[in-house]
Design a protein around this motif. Structure first.
Motif, PDB file in Angstrom:
ATOM      1  N   ILE A 189     -14.186 -44.012  17.752  1.00  0.00           N
ATOM      2  CA  ILE A 189     -13.096 -44.743  18.537  1.00  0.00           C
ATOM      3  C   ILE A 189     -12.025 -44.070  18.706  1.00  0.00           C
ATOM      4  CG2 ILE A 189     -11.726 -46.911  18.045  1.00  0.00           C
ATOM      5  CD1 ILE A 189     -13.437 -47.873  15.847  1.00  0.00           C
ATOM      6  N   PRO A 190     -11.675 -43.971  20.037  1.00  0.00           N
ATOM      7  CA  PRO A 190     -10.668 -42.904  20.479  1.00  0.00           C
ATOM      8  C   PRO A 190      -9.256 -43.914  20.110  1.00  0.00           C
ATOM      9  CG  PRO A 190     -11.797 -43.758  22.343  1.00  0.00           C
ATOM     10  CD  PRO A 190     -12.607 -44.049  21.253  1.00  0.00           C
ATOM     11  N   GLY A 191      -8.957 -43.928  19.109  1.00  0.00           N
ATOM     12  CA  GLY A 191      -7.830 -44.762  18.814  1.00  0.00           C
ATOM     13  C   GLY A 191      -6.579 -44.518  19.193  1.00  0.00           C
ATOM     14  N   HIS A 192      -6.148 -43.473  19.522  1.00  0.00           N
ATOM     15  CA  HIS A 192      -4.639 -43.021  19.823  1.00  0.00           C
ATOM     16  C   HIS A 192      -4.800 -41.949  20.491  1.00  0.00           C
ATOM     17  CE1 HIS A 192      -2.917 -45.726  16.783  1.00  0.00           C
ATOM     18  NE2 HIS A 192      -4.173 -45.567  16.092  1.00  0.00           N
ATOM     19  N   ASP A 193      -3.663 -41.596  21.134  1.00  0.00           N
ATOM     20  CA  ASP A 193      -3.402 -40.393  21.994  1.00  0.00           C
ATOM     21  C   ASP A 193      -2.762 -39.119  20.978  1.00  0.00           C
ATOM     22  OD1 ASP A 193      -4.352 -41.681  24.371  1.00  0.00           O
ATOM     23  OD2 ASP A 193      -2.006 -42.343  24.781  1.00  0.00           O
ATOM     24  N   PHE A 194      -2.362 -39.610  19.857  1.00  0.00           N
ATOM     25  CA  PHE A 194      -1.908 -38.463  19.000  1.00  0.00           C
ATOM     26  C   PHE A 194      -2.641 -38.611  17.808  1.00  0.00           C
ATOM     27  CE2 PHE A 194       1.612 -39.467  22.021  1.00  0.00           C
ATOM     28  CZ  PHE A 194       2.046 -38.190  22.058  1.00  0.00           C
ATOM     29  N   GLU A 195      -2.299 -37.543  16.837  1.00  0.00           N
ATOM     30  CA  GLU A 195      -2.982 -37.697  15.651  1.00  0.00           C
ATOM     31  C   GLU A 195      -3.107 -38.919  14.735  1.00  0.00           C
ATOM     32  OE1 GLU A 195      -3.124 -33.570  13.500  1.00  0.00           O
ATOM     33  OE2 GLU A 195      -0.890 -33.784  14.158  1.00  0.00           O
ATOM     34  N   ILE A 196      -4.474 -39.200  14.218  1.00  0.00           N
ATOM     35  CA  ILE A 196      -4.555 -40.336  13.395  1.00  0.00           C
ATOM     36  C   ILE A 196      -4.513 -39.993  12.034  1.00  0.00           C
ATOM     37  CG2 ILE A 196      -5.964 -42.546  12.954  1.00  0.00           C
ATOM     38  CD1 ILE A 196      -7.169 -42.116  15.664  1.00  0.00           C
ATOM     39  N   LEU A 197      -3.429 -40.586  11.198  1.00  0.00           N
ATOM     40  CA  LEU A 197      -3.324 -39.924   9.896  1.00  0.00           C
ATOM     41  C   LEU A 197      -4.088 -40.894   8.622  1.00  0.00           C
ATOM     42  CD1 LEU A 197       0.468 -39.183  10.115  1.00  0.00           C
ATOM     43  CD2 LEU A 197      -1.392 -37.610  10.511  1.00  0.00           C
TER      44      LEU A 197
END
Length: 318
Positions: A189-197
């Motif tokens: 899942i390419p969930g966000h445009d920034f890091e997923i924490l």
């Protein structure tokens, strides 16, 4: 409300699944950059205004970033350590007889550990070496290493119903779903445009997962159709460090952020933010909800404080 002052910066807090008055806190010196760590096991007093008391603590040469209680042994804790080790502690034994084991395989900091809630004999660790490892209590070496992420893996979480399924959240901006019986990840899942924490599974719907990102948002996904999130929760002012679904209510979740706040959300309503707590004075990086007591919450942060409170009350109230 009960408060405890830790000598080092708080990183993670978890309620015991066996004792409603017990919780553990992982801490790291110098904001986790360099220095020692300490694992605290704390007890809640029956009197709500009394402070938290320490039952036992364990020192490490490096910071502790996360911890998980065993689901099979009431005194067993597993910790994720900055030196790349995974350490097992028996809180019923004195510090001189701990750790029971130190598992040294990850080549960089271990950032997350999660104990399997259904199988109860295995756990996963996520590391800045871009991998996730699967372990069982009875083996000195990992069973398997999952290597697909292109950057640090910050979080890994077991599905609450499917014994072999877990999710991982990474700085490569994806969440991957894995089945330990399969050779590779089963979903990306390419969930966000920034890091997923962080990521966490809903405890009542095993197809729903939440992701927390540096982009300040939390997104809720249905893995059966993940082209678009079913909900996007905005309200934090900085990166969202942790997200956790309620063990008692399907639609509720809690989060904490570098904006120093802890937020409660109902992802099924339009005004999703249902509670905001601004009791921390530094980054809020650890949050949990008790499995045994509905509405009981805990948080910790870089202000070296641990708070325990009932949802809807002021964590700082005497």
């Amino acid at each position: 409300m009960p408060v405890f002052k830790t000598p080092f910066n708080g990183y993670s807090v978890k309620f015991s699944p066996f004792y409603e008055s017990r919780l553990a806190v992982a801490t790291a010196q110098n904001f986790g950059i360099l220095g020692n760590g300490r694992l605290h096991v704390l007890s809640l007093s029956p009197a709500p205004s009394s402070p938290l008391t320490e039952l036992i603590s364990f020192d490490t040469a490096d910071g502790i970033y996360d911890l998980a209680w065993s689901e099979s042994h009431d005194s067993l804790l597993i910790t994720a350590v900055a030196d790349g080790s995974v350490k097992l502690y028996d809180t019923a034994l004195p510090p001189t007889q701990n750790p029971l084991r130190s598992l040294q395989e990850h080549t960089r900091e271990v950032h997350s550990v999660d104990y399997n809630p259904t199988r109860r004999d295995s756990f996963i660790t996520a590391s800045w070496d871009d991998t996730i490892k699967l372990w069982t209590l009875d083996r000195p070496a990992s069973i398997r290493t999952f290597k697909e992420h292109a950057y640090c893996v910050y979080s890994a979480a077991w599905n609450p119903r499917h014994t072999d399924v877990f999710a991982s959240a990474s700085g490569d901006c994806t969440v991957r779903i894995w089945d330990v019986r399969e050779p590779g990840s089963t979903m990306i899942i390419p969930g966000h445009d920034f890091e997923i924490l962080c990521c966490d599974w809903n405890k009542y719907d095993d197809c729903i997962i939440a992701t927390a990102s540096v982009d300040k948002s939390i997104k809720v996904w249905d893995v059966r159709s993940f082209r678009a999130p079913i909900s996007v929760l905005n309200g934090h002012g900085y990166a969202v460090r942790k997200v956790k679904f309620s063990p008692h209510h399907r639609n509720l979740m809690v989060s904490c952020s570098y904006d120093m706040s802890v937020c409660m959300w109902d992802f099924m309503v339009e005004d999703a933010l249902v509670g905001r707590y601004d009791h921390h004075t530094e980054f809020a990086v650890g949050v949990d909800m008790s499995v045994l007591v509905d509405g009981l919450m805990a948080s910790t942060g870089w202000d070296e404080l641990v708070y325990v409170w009932q949802h809807g009350t002021d964590p700082r109230a005497p």
